[in-house]
Design a protein around this motif. Structure first.
Motif, PDB file in Angstrom:
ATOM      1  N   PRO A 186       0.827  -1.209   0.000  1.00 17.72           N
ATOM      2  CA  PRO A 186       0.000   0.000   0.000  1.00 17.72           C
ATOM      3  C   PRO A 186       0.865   1.265   0.000  1.00 17.72           C
ATOM      4  N   VAL A 187       0.313   2.341  -0.525  1.00 18.29           N
ATOM      5  CA  VAL A 187       1.044   3.600  -0.652  1.00 18.29           C
ATOM      6  C   VAL A 187       1.658   4.029   0.687  1.00 18.29           C
ATOM      7  N   ASN A 188       0.916   3.869   1.761  1.00 17.50           N
ATOM      8  CA  ASN A 188       1.414   4.308   3.061  1.00 17.50           C
ATOM      9  C   ASN A 188       2.168   3.235   3.838  1.00 17.50           C
ATOM     10  N   GLY A 189       2.585   2.199   3.137  1.00 21.56           N
ATOM     11  CA  GLY A 189       3.395   1.176   3.775  1.00 21.56           C
ATOM     12  C   GLY A 189       2.578   0.068   4.420  1.00 21.56           C
ATOM     13  N   PHE A 190       3.276  -0.776   5.149  1.00 16.48           N
ATOM     14  CA  PHE A 190       2.661  -2.003   5.656  1.00 16.48           C
ATOM     15  C   PHE A 190       1.537  -1.779   6.665  1.00 16.48           C
ATOM     16  N   LYS A 191       1.471  -0.608   7.264  1.00 11.53           N
ATOM     17  CA  LYS A 191       0.387  -0.395   8.234  1.00 11.53           C
ATOM     18  C   LYS A 191      -0.980  -0.419   7.566  1.00 11.53           C
ATOM     19  N   ASP A 192      -1.018  -0.193   6.256  1.00 12.46           N
ATOM     20  CA  ASP A 192      -2.297  -0.171   5.538  1.00 12.46           C
ATOM     21  C   ASP A 192      -2.579  -1.456   4.763  1.00 12.46           C
ATOM     22  N   LEU A 193      -1.825  -2.500   5.052  1.00 13.95           N
ATOM     23  CA  LEU A 193      -2.037  -3.766   4.340  1.00 13.95           C
ATOM     24  C   LEU A 193      -3.483  -4.232   4.525  1.00 13.95           C
ATOM     25  N   GLN A 194      -4.082  -4.684   3.410  1.00 10.89           N
ATOM     26  CA  GLN A 194      -5.495  -5.096   3.464  1.00 10.89           C
ATOM     27  C   GLN A 194      -5.627  -6.610   3.341  1.00 10.89           C
ATOM     28  N   GLY A 195      -6.519  -7.167   4.133  1.00 16.29           N
ATOM     29  CA  GLY A 195      -6.867  -8.576   3.970  1.00 16.29           C
ATOM     30  C   GLY A 195      -8.206  -8.652   3.278  1.00 16.29           C
ATOM     31  N   SER A 196      -8.753  -9.858   3.203  1.00 21.19           N
ATOM     32  CA  SER A 196     -10.022 -10.000   2.495  1.00 21.19           C
ATOM     33  C   SER A 196     -11.183  -9.435   3.308  1.00 21.19           C
ATOM     34  N   ASP A 197     -10.958  -9.172   4.599  1.00 21.77           N
ATOM     35  CA  ASP A 197     -12.053  -8.663   5.422  1.00 21.77           C
ATOM     36  C   ASP A 197     -11.657  -7.346   6.089  1.00 21.77           C
TER      37      ASP A 197
END
Lengths: 170, 170
Positions: A116-127
């Motif tokens: 994600p643009v803002n790095g790993f803190k914004d990683l998205q899962g399926s939920d």
């Protein structure tokens, strides 16, 4: 998702096949045909099919410059703690890897090498938002697995060798 | 002739425009909100197929010149480019909720324990028709209007049942 299919069903199978085909392919059939026609103007089909889908992702999107400090900072653990030997070695191992191997680890775990643009803190899962997670599970000697997060069996060095192997063979 | 740095910049800027969901050609997947898929309703733009052909050429051109695009797609899209068969598991990257529902159906229909009566430990073979009322059709929302789509000719009249056991689900 691995399911033990002892009683598969034909009608239902057909339904799954048709609904999958519709959702993924048939709905965008015309668009995809136009896209692939343009694509094949430049790259013939027989030259691109030597790659697999993970390699193709890296070929189109490139290998990202992954910040391991940011990655580690935003990682959660289940059954492990950050100071466990396996985890310490895990990060040491990841740091020693080149960009492609890091991208492949990320692909293996999250399904895409995109950060994600803002790095790993914004990683998205399926939920919704889902931080990178490493879980302890399975028997020593088993290969690491991934389903939204990374699952590493205990027992240090062999596990890490397995990660390397699993990731690089895709 | 563009010098190398300009060319890189050119592909980056172009990919930001081409894949911008604002133009309705591509959209973010329901899985993680940062992998792209073809927008099934791109036909709102009457010129959309020309755009898709153009985008296909640009993606091919970028690979040809070894330049990267700032774009990551759903796994199924790469598989389609590689002419690989799309299977149920690929649905996870397209629509995780939908994938969960399908795998739940698969699980219920192939398990011996009846979940609707699980507390009374009723062990019998499940029939999906007890649980869900399904036909070989699906619904699609087109700009707010709900349309029923046949998955095969006359699909709306055909019930999904547990009949004809024997084939495996991939």
């Amino acid at each position: 998702m691995a399911l033990a299919l002892t009683r598969p069903t034909c009608v239902l199978t057909q339904f799954f096949r048709l609904i999958t085909k519709w959702r993924i392919e048939r709905r965008v059939e015309d668009q995809f045909k136009a896209f692939i026609e343009g694509f094949h103007d430049l790259i013939p089909a027989d030259l691109i099919t030597v790659f697999d889908e993970r390699e193709l992702e890296l070929l189109i999107g490139g290998i990202a410059d992954i910040d391991v400090d940011d990655w580690k900072k935003h990682t959660d653990y289940r059954g492990y703690t950050e100071t466990d030997e396996v985890i310490v070695h895990f990060w040491k191992c990841v740091r020693s890897w080149d960009g492609e191997q890091k991208s492949r680890l990320l692909q293996f775990t999250t399904g895409t090498s995109r950060i994600p643009v803002n790095g790993f803190k914004d990683l998205q899962g399926s939920d919704g938002p889902r931080r990178f997670t490493i879980e302890k599970a399975g028997e020593p000697g088993q290969l690491p697995k991934s389903h939204t997060w990374l699952v590493i069996p205990s027992e240090g060095s062999r596990s890490l060798a397995n990660i390397s192997r699993t990731v690089s063979t895709g | 002739m563009l010098i190398s740095a300009d060319r890189r910049e050119f592909f980056f800027l172009l990919s930001h425009e081409m894949f911008n969901p604002f133009y309705c050609l591509f959209e973010y997947s329901a899985h993680d909100n940062y992998t792209l898929q073809i927008n099934p309703h791109s036909g709102i733009n009457p010129e959309h197929l020309n755009y898709f052909k153009f985008i296909g050429r640009v993606v091919g051109l970028a690979i040809f010149h070894r330049r990267f695009l700032d774009a990551f797609f759903i796994g199924a899209f790469y598989k389609m480019i590689l002419r690989k068969k799309v299977v149920l598991a690929d649905m996870e990257g397209v629509d995780a909720d939908f994938h969960r529902n399908l795998t739940w159906m698969l699980y219920v229909s192939t398990s011996h324990v009846n979940f609707t009566l699980a507390h009374s430990v009723s062990i019998r073979e499940n029939d999906i028709t007890d649980v869900l009322d399904l036909t070989f059709s699906t619904e699609d929302s087109r700009f707010g209007e709900t349309v029923t789509i046949d998955l095969k000719p006359g699909g709306q009249e055909m019930e999904v049942t547990n009949e004809n056991k024997g084939e495996y689900v991939e």
